[in-house]
Design a protein around this motif. Structure first.
Motif, PDB file in Angstrom:
ATOM      1  N   ARG A 133      -3.644  -5.674  12.285  1.00 43.81           N
ATOM      2  CA  ARG A 133      -4.957  -5.033  12.463  1.00 43.81           C
ATOM      3  C   ARG A 133      -4.931  -3.859  13.445  1.00 43.81           C
ATOM      4  NH1 ARG A 133      -9.625  -9.208  11.051  1.00 43.81           N
ATOM      5  NH2 ARG A 133      -8.423 -10.633   9.787  1.00 43.81           N
ATOM      6  N   ASP A 134      -3.781  -3.201  13.511  1.00 43.48           N
ATOM      7  CA  ASP A 134      -3.706  -2.026  14.375  1.00 43.48           C
ATOM      8  C   ASP A 134      -3.425  -0.758  13.577  1.00 43.48           C
ATOM      9  OD1 ASP A 134      -1.100  -2.502  13.689  1.00 43.48           O
ATOM     10  OD2 ASP A 134      -0.336  -2.640  15.729  1.00 43.48           O
ATOM     11  N   ALA A 135      -3.536  -0.859  12.264  1.00 44.71           N
ATOM     12  CA  ALA A 135      -3.388   0.305  11.388  1.00 44.71           C
ATOM     13  C   ALA A 135      -4.329   0.122  10.201  1.00 44.71           C
ATOM     14  CB  ALA A 135      -1.947   0.442  10.898  1.00 44.71           C
ATOM     15  N   VAL A 136      -4.838   1.219   9.687  1.00 40.24           N
ATOM     16  CA  VAL A 136      -5.657   1.145   8.477  1.00 40.24           C
ATOM     17  C   VAL A 136      -5.063   2.080   7.425  1.00 40.24           C
ATOM     18  CG1 VAL A 136      -7.832   0.456   9.573  1.00 40.24           C
ATOM     19  CG2 VAL A 136      -7.289   2.884   9.351  1.00 40.24           C
ATOM     20  N   THR A 196      -3.758   3.550  13.969  1.00 41.63           N
ATOM     21  CA  THR A 196      -3.146   4.529  13.075  1.00 41.63           C
ATOM     22  C   THR A 196      -3.868   4.491  11.738  1.00 41.63           C
ATOM     23  OG1 THR A 196      -1.007   4.219  14.147  1.00 41.63           O
ATOM     24  CG2 THR A 196      -0.978   5.180  11.942  1.00 41.63           C
ATOM     25  N   TRP A 235     -13.028  -8.119   6.185  1.00 45.67           N
ATOM     26  CA  TRP A 235     -11.678  -7.950   5.649  1.00 45.67           C
ATOM     27  C   TRP A 235     -11.374  -9.122   4.733  1.00 45.67           C
ATOM     28  CZ3 TRP A 235     -10.026  -3.268   6.461  1.00 45.67           C
ATOM     29  CH2 TRP A 235     -10.384  -2.595   7.627  1.00 45.67           C
ATOM     30  N   GLU A 268       3.611 -12.290   6.579  1.00 42.81           N
ATOM     31  CA  GLU A 268       2.660 -13.331   6.170  1.00 42.81           C
ATOM     32  C   GLU A 268       2.832 -13.727   4.705  1.00 42.81           C
ATOM     33  OE1 GLU A 268      -1.317 -12.110   7.073  1.00 42.81           O
ATOM     34  OE2 GLU A 268      -1.019 -12.280   9.226  1.00 42.81           O
ATOM     35  N   LEU A 318     -10.740  -4.680  14.501  1.00 47.03           N
ATOM     36  CA  LEU A 318      -9.425  -4.060  14.553  1.00 47.03           C
ATOM     37  C   LEU A 318      -8.904  -4.152  15.989  1.00 47.03           C
ATOM     38  CD1 LEU A 318     -10.101  -0.877  12.370  1.00 47.03           C
ATOM     39  CD2 LEU A 318      -8.856  -2.924  11.706  1.00 47.03           C
ATOM     40  N   ARG A 359      -5.408  -6.809   3.510  1.00 48.10           N
ATOM     41  CA  ARG A 359      -6.817  -7.054   3.829  1.00 48.10           C
ATOM     42  C   ARG A 359      -7.654  -5.818   3.521  1.00 48.10           C
ATOM     43  NH1 ARG A 359      -3.759  -9.915   6.914  1.00 48.10           N
ATOM     44  NH2 ARG A 359      -4.344 -12.044   7.478  1.00 48.10           N
ATOM     45  N   ARG A 360      -8.579  -5.983   2.606  1.00 43.72           N
ATOM     46  CA  ARG A 360      -9.408  -4.866   2.180  1.00 43.72           C
ATOM     47  C   ARG A 360     -10.819  -5.035   2.724  1.00 43.72           C
ATOM     48  NH1 ARG A 360      -9.719  -4.093  -4.146  1.00 43.72           N
ATOM     49  NH2 ARG A 360      -7.522  -4.629  -3.900  1.00 43.72           N
ATOM     50  N   LYS A 394      -3.638  -1.808  21.418  1.00 46.23           N
ATOM     51  CA  LYS A 394      -2.201  -1.531  21.463  1.00 46.23           C
ATOM     52  C   LYS A 394      -1.874  -0.075  21.732  1.00 46.23           C
ATOM     53  CE  LYS A 394      -0.005  -4.942  18.534  1.00 46.23           C
ATOM     54  NZ  LYS A 394       0.293  -5.090  17.116  1.00 46.23           N
ATOM     55  N   MET A 433     -15.413  -6.614  11.696  1.00 52.14           N
ATOM     56  CA  MET A 433     -14.413  -5.549  11.474  1.00 52.14           C
ATOM     57  C   MET A 433     -13.571  -5.388  12.742  1.00 52.14           C
ATOM     58  SD  MET A 433     -16.384  -2.777   9.166  1.00 52.14           S
ATOM     59  CE  MET A 433     -17.529  -2.257  10.438  1.00 52.14           C
ATOM     60  N   SER A 460      -8.085  -0.583   3.850  1.00 52.25           N
ATOM     61  CA  SER A 460      -7.376  -1.840   4.092  1.00 52.25           C
ATOM     62  C   SER A 460      -6.841  -1.829   5.515  1.00 52.25           C
ATOM     63  CB  SER A 460      -6.180  -1.998   3.138  1.00 52.25           C
ATOM     64  OG  SER A 460      -6.564  -1.792   1.804  1.00 52.25           O
ATOM     65  N   THR A 461      -6.571  -3.013   6.032  1.00 52.74           N
ATOM     66  CA  THR A 461      -5.875  -3.068   7.324  1.00 52.74           C
ATOM     67  C   THR A 461      -4.659  -3.968   7.182  1.00 52.74           C
ATOM     68  OG1 THR A 461      -6.124  -3.352   9.725  1.00 52.74           O
ATOM     69  CG2 THR A 461      -7.134  -5.031   8.326  1.00 52.74           C
ATOM     70  N   ASP A 462      -3.777  -3.857   8.149  1.00 52.10           N
ATOM     71  CA  ASP A 462      -2.521  -4.611   8.044  1.00 52.10           C
ATOM     72  C   ASP A 462      -2.611  -5.914   8.839  1.00 52.10           C
ATOM     73  OD1 ASP A 462      -2.341  -3.662  10.601  1.00 52.10           O
ATOM     74  OD2 ASP A 462      -0.335  -2.825  10.384  1.00 52.10           O
ATOM     75  N   CYS A 463      -1.534  -6.664   8.775  1.00 44.93           N
ATOM     76  CA  CYS A 463      -1.522  -8.011   9.359  1.00 44.93           C
ATOM     77  C   CYS A 463      -1.729  -7.971  10.871  1.00 44.93           C
ATOM     78  CB  CYS A 463      -0.221  -8.721   8.989  1.00 44.93           C
ATOM     79  SG  CYS A 463       1.236  -7.660   9.057  1.00 44.93           S
ATOM     80  N   CYS A 511       1.835  -5.249   3.905  1.00 50.61           N
ATOM     81  CA  CYS A 511       1.093  -5.677   5.100  1.00 50.61           C
ATOM     82  C   CYS A 511      -0.392  -5.335   4.968  1.00 50.61           C
ATOM     83  CB  CYS A 511       1.666  -5.006   6.340  1.00 50.61           C
ATOM     84  SG  CYS A 511       3.309  -5.628   6.786  1.00 50.61           S
ATOM     85  N   PHE A 512      -0.716  -4.373   4.114  1.00 52.45           N
ATOM     86  CA  PHE A 512      -2.118  -3.957   3.955  1.00 52.45           C
ATOM     87  C   PHE A 512      -2.823  -4.806   2.891  1.00 52.45           C
ATOM     88  CE2 PHE A 512      -0.164  -0.364   6.042  1.00 52.45           C
ATOM     89  CZ  PHE A 512      -1.109  -0.034   6.992  1.00 52.45           C
TER      90      PHE A 512
END
Lengths: 126, 126
Positions: free
Chosen positions: A76-79, A13, B108, B93, A3, B101-102, A7, A1, A71-74, B98-99
């Protein structure tokens, strides 16, 4: 996991979205411990930047956020945390969503009613 | 339009949500100039922290985000921008969101197909 907490000074976030309605309810920030607590307990837990400590959403009001999906974004600095919100509203001002102010002709306008009395839940500030 | 840009070194968090589907598409950050551009032009514009400059989303791909509604939260340090997304996907991508990845059993996982070929839009990185 893994993340990316680097940053933003150890935080990511966290966007909180109602699982059923899709409404975005609030934005908070999580450090690694808050994220782990969120995953382990199933209740959204944040790091309060103003109080500089972990903050279980609903610890005072009882209006907890039950995690349904993360979920996280591409980057990986926001969920994105999709939740079932316990209680009538997430905002400490008494609204269903913290995003109650809409931009209209250059002004922020509130066009929805309060769904609960914040003084009754959090105690009067006056 | 007094947002609080002080909490995060001149930035506010901007959550981008699809106006029709309600899907959260991305999270970006706006300084005051990016926010003003977003309001004035009607296209979501961010401040890129990695490139340290304004970033009109879609300037390379053409996948612009047409602003339909802007809200702010009770702290005024985040904005929710509901948009019509031009093009098949918002994520560089190739995914719709962008979210993509779950979190599933501590990992993820991507459970959705790409909706466009990022190499064809942004050029191959290889």
């Amino acid at each position: 996991m893994d993340l990316d907490f680097k940053k933003m000074d150890g935080l990511v976030t966290a966007v909180i979205q109602d699982f059923t309605s899709g409404r975005v309810l609030m934005v908070g920030y999580m450090n690694e411990e808050a994220f782990q607590k969120t995953v382990e307990t199933g209740f959204a837990t944040f790091f309060s930047r103003s109080r500089n400590k972990l903050w279980l959403k609903g610890e005072t009001s009882g209006h907890r956020l039950v995690v349904k999906e993360i979920s996280t974004d591409c980057d990986r600095d926001a969920v994105l945390v999709r939740v079932e919100a316990l209680g009538p509203g997430v905002c400490h001002e008494g609204f269903q969503s913290c995003f109650a102010r809409r931009l209209e002709d250059g002004k922020w306008e509130i066009r929805e009613p309060r769904v609960y009395d914040p003084d009754a839940v959090y105690g009067s500030k006056s």
